[in-house]
Design an enzyme around this catalytic site. Structure first.
Site, mmCIF file in Angstrom:
data_model
loop_
_atom_site.group_PDB
_atom_site.id
_atom_site.type_symbol
_atom_site.label_atom_id
_atom_site.label_comp_id
_atom_site.label_asym_id
_atom_site.label_seq_id
_atom_site.Cartn_x
_atom_site.Cartn_y
_atom_site.Cartn_z
ATOM 1 N N HIS A 121 81.776 51.542 55.718
ATOM 2 C CA HIS A 121 81.640 50.195 55.161
ATOM 3 C C HIS A 121 82.848 49.293 55.391
ATOM 4 O O HIS A 121 82.692 48.084 55.537
ATOM 5 C CB HIS A 121 81.372 50.272 53.649
ATOM 6 C CG HIS A 121 79.971 50.723 53.338
ATOM 7 N ND1 HIS A 121 79.426 50.629 52.077
ATOM 8 C CD2 HIS A 121 79.006 51.271 54.125
ATOM 9 C CE1 HIS A 121 78.177 51.094 52.103
ATOM 10 N NE2 HIS A 121 77.906 51.502 53.331
ATOM 11 N N ASP A 172 106.152 59.929 54.021
ATOM 12 C CA ASP A 172 107.489 60.045 53.439
ATOM 13 C C ASP A 172 107.626 61.493 52.952
ATOM 14 O O ASP A 172 106.765 62.343 53.252
ATOM 15 C CB ASP A 172 107.717 58.992 52.333
ATOM 16 C CG ASP A 172 106.983 59.302 51.029
ATOM 17 O OD1 ASP A 172 106.167 60.256 50.995
ATOM 18 O OD2 ASP A 172 107.220 58.590 50.039
ATOM 19 N N HIS A 214 78.294 44.573 56.872
ATOM 20 C CA HIS A 214 79.715 44.741 56.562
ATOM 21 C C HIS A 214 80.613 43.912 57.473
ATOM 22 O O HIS A 214 81.766 43.659 57.136
ATOM 23 C CB HIS A 214 80.092 46.222 56.637
ATOM 24 C CG HIS A 214 79.243 47.069 55.742
ATOM 25 N ND1 HIS A 214 79.295 46.966 54.364
ATOM 26 C CD2 HIS A 214 78.274 47.965 56.022
ATOM 27 C CE1 HIS A 214 78.404 47.797 53.836
ATOM 28 N NE2 HIS A 214 77.767 48.414 54.822
ATOM 29 N N THR A 226 101.525 59.507 46.365
ATOM 30 C CA THR A 226 100.198 59.138 45.848
ATOM 31 C C THR A 226 99.270 58.602 46.929
ATOM 32 O O THR A 226 98.071 58.500 46.705
ATOM 33 C CB THR A 226 100.346 58.021 44.796
ATOM 34 O OG1 THR A 226 101.013 56.917 45.424
ATOM 35 C CG2 THR A 226 101.136 58.480 43.581
ATOM 36 N N CYS A 238 102.005 59.714 51.411
ATOM 37 C CA CYS A 238 103.191 59.664 50.551
ATOM 38 C C CYS A 238 102.844 60.467 49.296
ATOM 39 O O CYS A 238 101.934 61.300 49.344
ATOM 40 C CB CYS A 238 103.638 58.227 50.262
ATOM 41 S SG CYS A 238 102.525 57.218 49.265
HETATM 42 C C1 RB5 Z 1 108.339 58.870 46.302
HETATM 43 O O1 RB5 Z 1 108.938 59.488 45.227
HETATM 44 C C2 RB5 Z 1 107.033 58.227 45.862
HETATM 45 O O2 RB5 Z 1 107.299 57.106 45.101
HETATM 46 C C3 RB5 Z 1 106.194 57.879 47.081
HETATM 47 O O3 RB5 Z 1 105.957 59.024 47.824
HETATM 48 C C4 RB5 Z 1 104.829 57.288 46.813
HETATM 49 O O4 RB5 Z 1 104.114 58.047 45.888
HETATM 50 C C5 RB5 Z 1 104.789 55.854 46.512
HETATM 51 O O5 RB5 Z 1 103.705 55.270 46.306
#
Ligand code: RB5
Length: 148
Positions: free
Chosen positions: A97, A7, A132, A66, A64
């Protein structure tokens, strides 16, 4: 063939990984996004996860902000083992694993240099099998709604 997706929060590190793949002659399919305009990450997790679960692509890389949201979405597709990694140890161990088939990373957590490093480790580490295998079979049972 490696499936790539991100994203807006992961766009920059996805582009860095794409450059690394190109420089190393590794084939990829980029499912977007193609800019930093705000988008909804499940729309990018889904086609990448489908490409991996159908075996059109061997492995996937999703990014994304995080790495978490896009991994949660990808893990809803049957057969997907998407793992969020922030360091070298996890990128290696999730292949050895967990036989993870999608690496998830956060563009607001790690920089492009680390993203490329983790992608390189992930793509060049084999599953160990052995003890595993049974653990993955148990995960598959959970996925199929069976009791374990
Ligand atoms: C977008 O702002 C953010 O929420 C997305 O990139 C991500 O971190 C969601 O887990």
């Amino acid at each position: 063939m490696i499936a790539l997706g991100a994203d807006h929060g992961g766009y920059e590190i996805k582009e860095a990984v794409k450059k690394y793949l190109e420089e190393n002659g590794i084939e990829y399919k980029d499912f977007g996004t193609y800019s930093t305009d705000s988008v909804d990450y499940p729309r990018y997790a889904y086609p990448v996860a489908k490409a991996v679960s159908s075996k059109e692509c061997e492995l996937g890389i999703l990014c994304c902000g995080t790495g978490i949201g896009i991994s949660i979405a990808a893990n809803k597709v049957k057969g997907i083992r998407a793992a969020v990694c922030t360091n070298e140890f996890c990128a290696e161990m999730t292949r050895r694993h967990n036989d993870a088939n999608i690496l998830c990373m956060g563009g607001r957590v790690i920089d492009s240099e680390m993203a490329v490093k983790l992608a390189d480790i992930f793509l060049h580490t084999e599953f160990e099998g052995d003890r595993h295998i049974n653990r993955l079979a148990l995960i598959e049972k959970i996925e199929n709604g069976e009791e374990i």
